[in-house]
Design a protein around this motif. Structure first.
Motif, PDB file in Angstrom:
ATOM      1  N   THR A 287      -4.380   8.488  10.164  1.00 47.28           N
ATOM      2  CA  THR A 287      -3.083   9.021  10.563  1.00 47.28           C
ATOM      3  C   THR A 287      -2.139   9.086   9.369  1.00 47.28           C
ATOM      4  O   THR A 287      -2.400   8.529   8.313  1.00 47.28           O
ATOM      5  CB  THR A 287      -2.432   8.159  11.672  1.00 47.28           C
ATOM      6  N   ILE A 288      -1.039   9.762   9.599  1.00 43.59           N
ATOM      7  CA  ILE A 288      -0.010   9.916   8.586  1.00 43.59           C
ATOM      8  C   ILE A 288       1.331   9.952   9.318  1.00 43.59           C
ATOM      9  O   ILE A 288       1.403  10.426  10.450  1.00 43.59           O
ATOM     10  CB  ILE A 288      -0.254  11.198   7.765  1.00 43.59           C
ATOM     11  N   VAL A 289       2.369   9.429   8.713  1.00 47.20           N
ATOM     12  CA  VAL A 289       3.696   9.451   9.318  1.00 47.20           C
ATOM     13  C   VAL A 289       4.567  10.397   8.501  1.00 47.20           C
ATOM     14  O   VAL A 289       4.635  10.288   7.275  1.00 47.20           O
ATOM     15  CB  VAL A 289       4.320   8.036   9.384  1.00 47.20           C
ATOM     16  N   ILE A 290       5.198  11.336   9.203  1.00 46.40           N
ATOM     17  CA  ILE A 290       6.032  12.342   8.542  1.00 46.40           C
ATOM     18  C   ILE A 290       7.402  12.398   9.206  1.00 46.40           C
ATOM     19  O   ILE A 290       7.586  11.887  10.307  1.00 46.40           O
ATOM     20  CB  ILE A 290       5.383  13.747   8.606  1.00 46.40           C
ATOM     21  N   ASN A 291       8.346  13.028   8.524  1.00 46.04           N
ATOM     22  CA  ASN A 291       9.618  13.326   9.159  1.00 46.04           C
ATOM     23  C   ASN A 291       9.361  14.328  10.274  1.00 46.04           C
ATOM     24  O   ASN A 291       8.535  15.234  10.130  1.00 46.04           O
ATOM     25  CB  ASN A 291      10.598  13.927   8.145  1.00 46.04           C
ATOM     26  N   THR A 292      10.051  14.184  11.385  1.00 44.24           N
ATOM     27  CA  THR A 292       9.887  15.114  12.495  1.00 44.24           C
ATOM     28  C   THR A 292      10.304  16.497  12.015  1.00 44.24           C
ATOM     29  O   THR A 292      11.450  16.680  11.596  1.00 44.24           O
ATOM     30  CB  THR A 292      10.732  14.664  13.700  1.00 44.24           C
ATOM     31  N   PRO A 293       9.372  17.466  12.032  1.00 39.35           N
ATOM     32  CA  PRO A 293       9.663  18.788  11.456  1.00 39.35           C
ATOM     33  C   PRO A 293      10.910  19.477  12.004  1.00 39.35           C
ATOM     34  O   PRO A 293      11.636  20.110  11.253  1.00 39.35           O
ATOM     35  CB  PRO A 293       8.406  19.597  11.780  1.00 39.35           C
ATOM     36  N   ASP A 294      11.204  19.329  13.304  1.00 41.21           N
ATOM     37  CA  ASP A 294      12.369  20.035  13.836  1.00 41.21           C
ATOM     38  C   ASP A 294      13.694  19.415  13.403  1.00 41.21           C
ATOM     39  O   ASP A 294      14.752  19.982  13.640  1.00 41.21           O
ATOM     40  CB  ASP A 294      12.296  20.160  15.352  1.00 41.21           C
ATOM     41  N   GLN A 295      13.651  18.263  12.730  1.00 40.30           N
ATOM     42  CA  GLN A 295      14.878  17.646  12.234  1.00 40.30           C
ATOM     43  C   GLN A 295      15.102  17.900  10.748  1.00 40.30           C
ATOM     44  O   GLN A 295      16.102  17.456  10.193  1.00 40.30           O
ATOM     45  CB  GLN A 295      14.855  16.143  12.514  1.00 40.30           C
ATOM     46  N   ILE A 296      14.181  18.613  10.114  1.00 40.12           N
ATOM     47  CA  ILE A 296      14.340  18.929   8.689  1.00 40.12           C
ATOM     48  C   ILE A 296      15.147  20.210   8.584  1.00 40.12           C
ATOM     49  O   ILE A 296      14.806  21.214   9.209  1.00 40.12           O
ATOM     50  CB  ILE A 296      12.969  19.090   7.998  1.00 40.12           C
ATOM     51  N   PRO A 297      16.233  20.199   7.817  1.00 40.95           N
ATOM     52  CA  PRO A 297      17.052  21.401   7.709  1.00 40.95           C
ATOM     53  C   PRO A 297      16.266  22.583   7.127  1.00 40.95           C
ATOM     54  O   PRO A 297      15.381  22.394   6.290  1.00 40.95           O
ATOM     55  CB  PRO A 297      18.189  21.014   6.759  1.00 40.95           C
ATOM     56  N   PRO A 298      16.586  23.795   7.569  1.00 38.08           N
ATOM     57  CA  PRO A 298      15.864  24.979   7.076  1.00 38.08           C
ATOM     58  C   PRO A 298      15.953  25.184   5.570  1.00 38.08           C
ATOM     59  O   PRO A 298      15.084  25.788   4.974  1.00 38.08           O
ATOM     60  CB  PRO A 298      16.543  26.137   7.799  1.00 38.08           C
ATOM     61  N   ASP A 299      17.004  24.657   4.940  1.00 43.17           N
ATOM     62  CA  ASP A 299      17.154  24.848   3.496  1.00 43.17           C
ATOM     63  C   ASP A 299      16.517  23.717   2.686  1.00 43.17           C
ATOM     64  O   ASP A 299      16.732  23.624   1.488  1.00 43.17           O
ATOM     65  CB  ASP A 299      18.641  24.983   3.139  1.00 43.17           C
ATOM     66  N   ALA A 300      15.701  22.886   3.340  1.00 45.56           N
ATOM     67  CA  ALA A 300      15.026  21.796   2.630  1.00 45.56           C
ATOM     68  C   ALA A 300      14.082  22.364   1.590  1.00 45.56           C
ATOM     69  O   ALA A 300      13.571  23.458   1.728  1.00 45.56           O
ATOM     70  CB  ALA A 300      14.269  20.905   3.611  1.00 45.56           C
ATOM     71  N   ARG A 301      13.866  21.579   0.559  1.00 47.41           N
ATOM     72  CA  ARG A 301      13.055  22.004  -0.568  1.00 47.41           C
ATOM     73  C   ARG A 301      11.591  22.203  -0.151  1.00 47.41           C
ATOM     74  O   ARG A 301      10.927  21.310   0.337  1.00 47.41           O
ATOM     75  CB  ARG A 301      13.133  20.940  -1.664  1.00 47.41           C
ATOM     76  N   VAL A 302      11.095  23.406  -0.339  1.00 48.33           N
ATOM     77  CA  VAL A 302       9.691  23.719  -0.088  1.00 48.33           C
ATOM     78  C   VAL A 302       9.142  24.290  -1.392  1.00 48.33           C
ATOM     79  O   VAL A 302       9.684  25.226  -1.960  1.00 48.33           O
ATOM     80  CB  VAL A 302       9.535  24.776   1.036  1.00 48.33           C
TER      81      VAL A 302
ATOM     82  N   VAL B 130       0.819  -1.215   0.000  1.00 51.11           N
ATOM     83  CA  VAL B 130       0.000   0.000   0.000  1.00 51.11           C
ATOM     84  C   VAL B 130       0.858   1.272   0.000  1.00 51.11           C
ATOM     85  O   VAL B 130       0.621   2.176  -0.806  1.00 51.11           O
ATOM     86  CB  VAL B 130      -1.012  -0.007   1.166  1.00 51.11           C
ATOM     87  N   PRO B 131       1.874   1.396   0.862  1.00 58.98           N
ATOM     88  CA  PRO B 131       2.646   2.651   0.866  1.00 58.98           C
ATOM     89  C   PRO B 131       3.488   2.871  -0.393  1.00 58.98           C
ATOM     90  O   PRO B 131       3.933   3.995  -0.640  1.00 58.98           O
ATOM     91  CB  PRO B 131       3.532   2.548   2.104  1.00 58.98           C
TER      92      PRO B 131
ATOM     93  N   ARG C 213       3.093   7.842   1.477  1.00 59.92           N
ATOM     94  CA  ARG C 213       3.628   6.585   2.019  1.00 59.92           C
ATOM     95  C   ARG C 213       2.794   6.067   3.184  1.00 59.92           C
ATOM     96  O   ARG C 213       3.311   5.544   4.153  1.00 59.92           O
ATOM     97  CB  ARG C 213       5.095   6.737   2.433  1.00 59.92           C
ATOM     98  N   ARG C 214       1.475   6.223   3.077  1.00 55.03           N
ATOM     99  CA  ARG C 214       0.568   5.758   4.118  1.00 55.03           C
ATOM    100  C   ARG C 214       0.323   4.264   3.966  1.00 55.03           C
ATOM    101  O   ARG C 214       0.098   3.767   2.871  1.00 55.03           O
ATOM    102  CB  ARG C 214      -0.753   6.507   4.038  1.00 55.03           C
ATOM    103  N   CYS C 215       0.346   3.557   5.087  1.00 57.76           N
ATOM    104  CA  CYS C 215       0.024   2.131   5.109  1.00 57.76           C
ATOM    105  C   CYS C 215      -1.487   1.965   5.259  1.00 57.76           C
ATOM    106  O   CYS C 215      -2.198   2.926   5.539  1.00 57.76           O
ATOM    107  CB  CYS C 215       0.744   1.458   6.275  1.00 57.76           C
TER     108      CYS C 215
END
Length: 177
Positions: A159-174, A142-143, A149-151
């Motif tokens: 629910t949804i599983v995401i990368n922990t926002p505070d661990q994503i670098p500020p220069d990540a692609r938005v 399914v994912p 990537r939801r199961c």
């Protein structure tokens, strides 16, 4: 911040604590990059922690069972199952929305609208995960066919599983909307 960032909550870069965050795979792909592999590693870490805890619980109840002439032995399986369920309910429903394995890999669980799940939702997610495995092993496919990537159990419980926002670098692609 643009008004478009707030239909479901706060933009994930400005979220604090229990703020619901705006989760959009098209606009914020960095929230989902590598999540599937991290979920597998998190599962293995959590499984190992729980396996060790189950062995200790079994040993303790087996020894106590000797003193109770075997009366505690039938409780080993139900108590182990409750321990596993409690582990996921408390950790996913807790302030970090993640099990120790998830924290280790830098992912967390959020509800469909970006809020942190409660303990009941954490317990239900765990139950549905294990039940979906008993129904079919194709649940792992399914994912592979959805952008977030939801199961299967994620869809069923919302629910949804995401990368922990505070661990994503500020220069990540938005991608701006």
């Amino acid at each position: 911040m643009a008004a478009l960032d707030r239909p479901d909550g706060v933009h994930w870069r400005e979220a604090k604590g229990d703020d619901p965050i705006h989760i959009d795979a098209d606009r914020y792909p960095e929230l989902f990059e590598g999540v599937l592999g991290k979920r597998v590693i998190a599962f293995l870490v959590d499984w190992a922690l729980l396996a060790v805890a189950t062995v200790f619980l079994t040993i303790i109840l087996a020894i106590l069972g000797i003193f109770t002439l075997g009366l505690l032995w039938p409780l080993i399986s139900p108590l182990a199952a409750l321990m596993w369920l409690g582990y996921f309910a408390v950790t996913i429903g807790g302030p970090t929305s993640a099990t120790p394995g998830m924290r280790f890999t830098g992912i967390e669980v959020r509800t469909w609208d970006g809020a942190r799940p409660g303990m009941v939702q954490g317990a239900l997610q765990s139950l549905l995960f294990w039940l979906s495995w008993t129904v079919t092993v194709f649940v792992v496919l399914v994912p592979l066919f959805n952008q977030r990537r939801r199961c299967l159990h994620d869809y069923l419980i919302g629910t949804i599983v995401i990368n922990t926002p505070d661990q994503i670098p500020p220069d990540a692609r938005v991608i701006s909307g």
